[in-house]
Scaffold this motif. Sequence first.
Motif, mmCIF file in Angstrom:
data_model
loop_
_atom_site.group_PDB
_atom_site.id
_atom_site.type_symbol
_atom_site.label_atom_id
_atom_site.label_comp_id
_atom_site.label_asym_id
_atom_site.label_seq_id
_atom_site.Cartn_x
_atom_site.Cartn_y
_atom_site.Cartn_z
ATOM 1 N N ALA A 1 -31.379 -24.960 -37.685
ATOM 2 C CA ALA A 1 -32.812 -25.048 -37.929
ATOM 3 C C ALA A 1 -33.424 -24.236 -36.569
ATOM 4 N N LEU A 2 -32.778 -24.534 -35.656
ATOM 5 C CA LEU A 2 -33.446 -23.858 -34.368
ATOM 6 C C LEU A 2 -33.187 -22.417 -34.653
ATOM 7 N N ALA A 3 -32.170 -21.895 -35.087
ATOM 8 C CA ALA A 3 -31.974 -20.622 -35.327
ATOM 9 C C ALA A 3 -32.890 -19.956 -36.316
ATOM 10 N N TYR A 4 -33.273 -20.824 -37.157
ATOM 11 C CA TYR A 4 -34.259 -20.396 -38.380
ATOM 12 C C TYR A 4 -35.605 -20.138 -37.580
ATOM 13 N N VAL A 5 -36.016 -20.932 -36.824
ATOM 14 C CA VAL A 5 -37.138 -20.758 -35.956
ATOM 15 C C VAL A 5 -37.409 -19.634 -35.168
ATOM 16 N N VAL A 6 -36.070 -19.166 -34.645
ATOM 17 C CA VAL A 6 -35.902 -17.875 -34.001
ATOM 18 C C VAL A 6 -36.110 -16.898 -35.041
ATOM 19 N N VAL A 7 -35.556 -16.635 -36.088
ATOM 20 C CA VAL A 7 -35.538 -15.839 -37.080
ATOM 21 C C VAL A 7 -36.879 -15.329 -37.343
ATOM 22 N N LYS A 8 -37.756 -16.589 -37.588
ATOM 23 C CA LYS A 8 -38.961 -16.522 -38.656
ATOM 24 C C LYS A 8 -39.835 -16.044 -37.440
ATOM 25 N N ASN A 9 -39.829 -16.505 -36.173
ATOM 26 C CA ASN A 9 -40.950 -16.213 -35.668
ATOM 27 C C ASN A 9 -40.748 -14.707 -34.900
ATOM 28 N N LYS A 10 -39.394 -14.017 -34.665
ATOM 29 C CA LYS A 10 -39.281 -12.859 -34.132
ATOM 30 C C LYS A 10 -39.874 -12.106 -35.490
ATOM 31 N N ARG A 11 -39.496 -12.252 -36.644
ATOM 32 C CA ARG A 11 -39.775 -11.359 -37.895
ATOM 33 C C ARG A 11 -41.246 -11.490 -37.770
ATOM 34 N N ASN A 12 -41.991 -12.678 -37.623
ATOM 35 C CA ASN A 12 -43.467 -12.342 -37.692
ATOM 36 C C ASN A 12 -44.065 -11.531 -36.716
ATOM 37 N N ALA A 13 -43.535 -11.754 -35.462
ATOM 38 C CA ALA A 13 -43.940 -10.677 -34.363
ATOM 39 C C ALA A 13 -44.044 -9.290 -34.704
ATOM 40 N N LEU A 14 -43.089 -9.056 -35.702
ATOM 41 C CA LEU A 14 -43.027 -7.332 -35.980
ATOM 42 C C LEU A 14 -44.331 -7.008 -36.352
ATOM 43 N N TYR A 15 -45.208 -8.188 -37.043
ATOM 44 C CA TYR A 15 -46.569 -7.411 -37.498
ATOM 45 C C TYR A 15 -47.674 -7.597 -36.471
ATOM 46 N N ASN A 16 -47.340 -8.082 -35.295
ATOM 47 C CA ASN A 16 -48.288 -8.328 -34.123
ATOM 48 C C ASN A 16 -47.975 -7.203 -32.855
ATOM 49 N N ASP A 17 -49.202 -6.594 -32.897
ATOM 50 C CA ASP A 17 -49.129 -5.558 -32.083
ATOM 51 C C ASP A 17 -49.082 -5.843 -30.551
ATOM 52 N N ARG A 18 -49.596 -7.036 -30.304
ATOM 53 C CA ARG A 18 -49.332 -7.726 -28.712
ATOM 54 C C ARG A 18 -47.745 -8.184 -28.550
ATOM 55 N N ALA A 19 -47.154 -8.520 -29.429
ATOM 56 C CA ALA A 19 -45.760 -9.084 -29.312
ATOM 57 C C ALA A 19 -44.768 -7.813 -28.806
ATOM 58 N N SER A 20 -44.023 -8.433 -27.739
ATOM 59 C CA SER A 20 -42.986 -7.168 -27.336
ATOM 60 C C SER A 20 -41.689 -7.721 -27.796
ATOM 61 N N TYR A 21 -41.342 -8.856 -28.365
ATOM 62 C CA TYR A 21 -40.200 -9.284 -28.819
ATOM 63 C C TYR A 21 -39.975 -9.505 -30.315
ATOM 64 N N GLY A 22 -40.573 -8.826 -30.962
ATOM 65 C CA GLY A 22 -40.147 -8.675 -32.475
ATOM 66 C C GLY A 22 -38.847 -8.106 -32.901
ATOM 67 N N ALA A 23 -38.257 -8.793 -33.777
ATOM 68 C CA ALA A 23 -36.893 -8.284 -34.165
ATOM 69 C C ALA A 23 -36.506 -8.717 -35.573
#
Length: 385
Positions: free
Chosen positions: A162-184
């Motif tokens: 579940a913790l890993a899912y949070v990481v995967v979800k948020n870093k994937r979401n960050a790929l759509y965010n121009d301010r985000a430096s840590y999308g993956a």
Amino acid sequence: MSRRVAIIGVGWYGFRPVVEEASFREMMFEAATRAYEDAGGLNPRTDVDAFASCQEDFWEGIAIADEFAPEPIGGTLKPVFTTPGDGLQCVASAYMLIKTGQFDIVVAESHAKPSDIINMHDVMLFAMDPITIRAINTPNYHALAALEAQAYMTRYNVPREALAYVVVKNKRNALYNDRASYGANLTIDEVLNSPYAVSPLTKLDIAPFVDAAVVVVLAGEDVARRYTDTPVWVDGIHWITEDPSLEFHNWEFPIHAMKAAEVAYKMAGIQDPIKELHFAEIDARYSFKELQFIEALKLAPIGEAHKLLLEGAFDRDGLFPVNPSGGALGEGVPLEVHGLARLVDAVLQLRGEAGRMQLSKAERAVIHSWRGVPTTTSVVAVLSR
């Protein structure tokens, strides 16, 4: 007073691991300039009644650092007060000033340059109250968060997946965010197999730092529409500090966040958050904290957030999107600016200006910020368009 309070302008600068071209004062100036332009070309010298700055001397490395706040944000010879806390606390203070009827427009500001801090570990350990309790000698100040994670996971049978899912979800979401430096684009297995920082937290479970500054302009409803056609209303906002002592506060569940949410919801007239709100931007500087705060904000029953998460309920296209911006795991943690980062992302969603990360339905939101280890202070706000 019944007078409503609106956010009429936001401006930001940075959100990068290192901002080399600007000092923290120059970052403040750039963010303020953008915020005033966003607020319809507002003039801080003639239009703003007071200014609030959230910062902490330890981060600045300068005693009485707030002496540097007024000039970059246009507050010279104006009332400027400082809160050593999260930026959302400054928004709450600005909100209260406007509600008195004595102030029409108040500006809230916060900034941070963690890339300038060479002794972060020592500063964090000093925050752990070495005077009145036994000193905690650890080579990794994330150890306290790891202990809290272990207590929470054990109490509610939360799997590491579940913790890993949070990481995967948020870093994937960050790929759509121009301010985000840590999308993956990551997989759960990649997170689970990454090196531990301190068990049960891997390096990917911990949000890295970024340099950033954010300025927010708030106004009473009777003047807000002079400056913008898209005001975002602050329907409720509150902060709570639980017992800060490491011996006495609850390690399994963030009571501070729950209590702050209860008051903010009452102010906003929210009876059922999952039905009356459309998305949340909440603190997730540690992956397990997102699960805790989802439950504290009554977006899931206590101990059940991980089950809903693994079913996709909190994905961008799920039942209730949580951190569609990528949150701290995607954007990074700019120290005391973190709450204002959550606010900026929510404001852009509510105004329909979130670009590639725009949600299909975004009319009312809850935002939350926590000051981080070892504190027990949470701020919760309900915003609507």
